[in-house]
Enzyme design. Structure first.
Site, PDB file in Angstrom:
ATOM      1  N   GLU A 426       0.831  -1.214   0.000  1.00 38.74           N
ATOM      2  CA  GLU A 426       0.000   0.000   0.000  1.00 38.74           C
ATOM      3  C   GLU A 426       0.865   1.265   0.000  1.00 38.74           C
ATOM      4  OE1 GLU A 426      -2.878  -0.342   3.153  1.00 38.74           O
ATOM      5  OE2 GLU A 426      -3.982  -1.906   2.096  1.00 38.74           O
ATOM      6  N   GLU A 502      -4.653  -8.667  -0.458  1.00 34.30           N
ATOM      7  CA  GLU A 502      -5.202  -8.461   0.885  1.00 34.30           C
ATOM      8  C   GLU A 502      -6.709  -8.437   0.724  1.00 34.30           C
ATOM      9  OE1 GLU A 502      -2.819  -5.781   3.299  1.00 34.30           O
ATOM     10  OE2 GLU A 502      -4.659  -4.986   4.165  1.00 34.30           O
TER      11      GLU A 502
END
Length: 832
Positions: A426, A502
């Site tokens: 991220e 994820e």
């Protein structure tokens, strides 16, 4: 003198403790010597502690690995996202040791598997260097500065982890193992072998080995490198030898090719491991021996077929896990790591993503042995910080990222379990037009060190990652929380191979059920419903990902956030701002397993989709006094054809798997009407009546599995159940003892929170206690614990070198006490 909390204290006036006897380092044929014993530790600044003559007699004696922050206490003034524990400050470690005169002429290095964080290291007052990144292994040459004979050597380590330096609980201290490497002047270098299998076939496989040989002497060396392949029993499979010339003070990389006939392949179902043995021969004498476990296997990522392991289609059923071990903190323990992986495999997990950092060597070794695939992740941030105060890795990225990546790959590249390397999680650079440049740079380092595995990154801003070309610079883009966009991404990029890096981020508390079933942001109780429907705004319940993975089999699979609960990041509490109403939430709720290792209901939902051994799980508990006659939602998770539900022996009807979709509340990110029809659950509305609720699963008309819950009476007794009744007497091995509060008939009391006190005598100690409650200030290191949803955990550690019996007694006011014994034994006997 030393300084503590800003006050100078003269060591002369402090009460003297016995000086530690310097540890004697043996000089034998063993190259790698464990260096964990006999350290001294001090929390605080200690001026001059790097000097060998510094008086550390008052310092605490301990054995590594050690996490000082897990000792607490929890503090509401500290950041709950890092566990509200003291992860920052200054800590000193010192160890005194001697090396016999016979060691002169040999080469000594110190190897740290990891130290949290900003490590600086001295030997006999000489600073060797440091390493800021707490997750990376590092080492130093000690040889020029050592004393031989009876004069002690002193190794000193100073750590200064910073406040709010992480988005989760990182721990603090020398939390991974330390080793001394003892060789001759000519030896295989650190992480000095690279084993690849460029040709794999059923009849034979080619094994290519590159061995880095160092010559620390002042004269040229001519040696023979003998490289052997052994099978798991130690039988010689293949051998080759070649002469190598190494200049004085230089290094030479020697390539060797070997052939393994009829190879056994490493696979998730058959994790077969070979060993490369590299021996440096000076004439007929072996002057160095270096071993490297490896596996023979092929991996393939196909845009149409998905992931292929040894040519076999395999859906990745993965979880993301942080590195803490619950009540033990981040201090590495092989048995605790093994237990976590065993529990994950029980749910059908076949892959681990090391979120968001390089893992311990022990985790990778266990994944190799247990048949679990790994995404080996490097960073949580690059140059742009995620931490408001800037204390994260971003402040070191420019100087250290290349070194950290190269060291990570050189350490890990021989593990057959690793299938991908992640360049980051991220990363904020997704939003930068030039972010692709950094992604390209990092991918280049990985490819240079190991061209056999693809790179990946976990993108949480899928559109920006694509627009700004970061996704183009990794081999396999991973997308976080984006199943609704898989089809669009694959259509617009037909040559890409993608996966859910994820997924889900469902949150729940074990054994807690709130009615009516509804999706809410957070509950004032600080607990979250176990009906498996609560998720933050960016996330969703597991069923959503199941549906898209089933729809698109070419998507490689998913990595659930998370397998285990972890310390810190207590989402949804303390989200937008710190508020007293959310205290003491201090651990995550994301896991399919709670912090103590007890499965939540969601564990069985994944098991129902990821395993073939017949199973059924029914929820909720069946203690609903005061709701007699009211409809209670009852759910069953199964991998069988059909489930029949019984209440007190009366059938409430059968339901076939996938036949009656269950309406679940979701967020607008999943569906505009905030409803999702799940075929992965079975549901009945059951008017409450105390007694026995039983789910019976059938396959092809035959009963194959049963699960039941019974209405419990008042708490009456404590029950202790160790996971192992015999453990090694090595000071590291553990037995995890489940503590249950039961009624007089042995039924779990689902809302019991009785305080249980523990007495442990004999050849063991209490390593930690827990109960899986994410919102409590109870300490992890104590001789007592309240039950949570009727259960608690006691962790027993053996004493080193003392075989015998550990006597455990558990008492609770008004309840029948419990006792159990655990035996400890010396090496050579299997754990029971």
């Amino acid at each position: 003198m030393f300084r503590t909390r800003g006050v100078l204290i003269a060591a002369l006036f402090l009460p003297a403790l016995p000086a530690a006897t310097p540890a004697a380092i043996p000089i034998s044929g063993e190259r790698r010597v464990n260096f964990d014993d006999d350290w001294r530790f001090f929390k605080g600044e200690a001026e001059g502690a790097e000097r060998p003559d510094f008086n550390d007699a008052q310092w605490r004696q301990l054995r590594l690995p050690h996490d000082w922050a897990i000792e607490g206490p929890f503090d509401s003034k500290l950041n709950p996202h890092t566990g509200a524990l003291p992860i920052f400050g200054t800590g000193w470690y010192r160890k005194s040791f001697t090396i016999p005169q016979s060691g002169k002429g040999r080469y000594f290095s110190i190897e740290f598997d990891g130290a949290m964080a900003n490590a600086r290291v001295w030997i006999n007052g000489k600073e060797l260097g440091g390493r800021p990144y707490g997750y990376i292994g590092f080492g130093f040459d000690l040889t020029p500065f050592l004393h031989f004979g009876g004069e002690p050597n002193v190794l000193a380590v100073r750590l200064t982890p910073e406040d709010r330096s992480s988005r989760w609980y990182p721990g603090a201290g020398i939390y991974r193992n330390v080793w001394m490497d003892i060789t001759g002047p000519v030896h295989v270098g650190r992480w000095g072998t690279y084993v690849a299998t460029p040709e794999v076939a059923d009849d034979q496989s080619r094994v290519a080995v590159k061995t880095e040989i160092r010559n620390e002497s002042d004269h040229d060396a001519k040696i023979v490198l003998q490289t052997s392949v052994l099978d798991p029993s130690g039988r010689l499979v293949s051998r080759n030898g070649n002469e190598v010339d190494i200049p004085a003070g230089g290094m030479q990389t020697a390539p060797t090719t070997l052939t393994v006939t009829k190879p056994q392949r490493w696979d998730t179902e058959h994790p077969y491991l070979y060993t490369v043995v590299s021996e440096i021969m000076d004439g007929k004498r072996v002057v160095d021996r270096y071993t490297t476990p490896f596996g023979i296997r092929t991996i393939q990522f196909d845009k149409d077929k998905g992931f292929l392991l040894n040519g076999r289609y395999l859906k990745i059923q993965g979880v993301c896990n942080h590195h803490d071990l619950g009540a033990l903190g981040t201090a590495v323990n092989r048995r605790a790591t093994e237990r976590q992986l065993e529990i994950m495999k029980g749910a059908g997990v076949n892959a681990i993503r090391t979120s968001h950092n390089p893992p311990s060597p022990e985790l990778l070794e266990l994944c190799d042995r247990m048949g679990l695939m790994v995404i080996d992740e490097s960073f949580d941030m690059w140059r742009i910080p995620k931490i408001p105060n800037g204390n994260g890795y971003s402040k070191y990225f420019g100087e250290w990222s290349e070194r950290d990546v190269r060291d990570m790959v050189r350490r890990d590249r021989n593990h057959p379990s690793i299938i991908m390397y992640s360049i980051g999680n991220e990363i904020p650079e997704q939003g930068r037009a030039d972010g692709w440049q950094e992604a390209k740079r990092l991918t280049g380092f990985f490819h240079e060190e190991d061209p056999t595995r693809p790179t990946t990154s976990a993108f949480n801003s899928w559109a920006n990652a694509i627009k700004n070309k970061l996704a183009d610079e990794v081999d396999i883009p991973g997308f976080n929380y984006a199943p609704m966009h898989y089809e669009q991404i694959m259509k617009e990029h037909p040559n890409w191979v993608i996966y859910g890096s994820e997924t889900a981020s469902c949150v729940s508390s074990r054994g807690v059920y709130q009615l009516p079933i509804q999706k809410y942001d957070k509950d004032p109780s600080l607990q979250l419903s176990g009906y498996d429907i609560i998720a933050p705004s960016w996330a969703y319940c597991p069923d959503v990902e199941f549906a898209y993975q089933d729809r698109f089999p070419q998507v490689l699979g998913e990595f659930v956030w998370t397998g285990f609960d972890y310390i810190g990041e207590p989402t949804p509490y303390f989200g937008g701002r710190i508020t007293a109403a959310d205290w003491p939430a201090r651990s995550s709720y994301f896991g399919m397993v709670d912090l103590a290792g007890f499965p939540k209901d969601r564990y069985y939902l994944y098991q129902s989709q990821w395993t073939k051994q017949p199973m059924v799980h029914v929820l909720p508990h069946w203690n609903w006094q005061g709701r007699e006659g009211q409809a209670i939602p009852v759910m069953a998770y199964t991998n069988a054809d059909e489930v029949e539900l019984f209440l007190n022996g009366k059938s409430l009807g059968s339901k076939k798997r996938f036949s009656e979709p269950v309406e679940l509340p979701v967020g607008p990110n999943v569906s505009p009407d905030q409803k999702f029809m799940s075929k992965y659950r079975l549901e009945w509305q059951v008017p409450y009546e105390a007694g026995d609720l039983k789910a019976v699963a059938y396959q092809n008309g035959k009963q194959v599995a049963v699960d039941e819950v019974r209405t419990a009476g008042a708490p009456a007794r404590v029950r202790l159940t160790p996971d192992h009744t015999s453990i090694l007497a090595d000071g590291d091995d553990l037995s995890f003892v489940t503590v249950r509060i039961e009624d007089r008939n042995g039924n779990l009391c689902p809302s019991a929170d009785n305080l249980v006190r523990f007495s442990v005598t004999g050849e063991g100690t209490i390593a930690g206690v827990d109960n899986g409650n994410a919102a409590t200030e109870e300490p992890f290191q104590a001789d007592h614990r309240k039950a949570f949803s009727g259960m608690a955990l006691l962790i027993i550690r053996s004493r080193s070198g003392h075989a015998g019996i550990v006597h455990i007694a558990a008492t609770s006011d008004g309840l029948k006490a419990a006792a159990v014994d655990i035996s400890t034994h010396m090496a050579g006997t299997a754990r029971k």
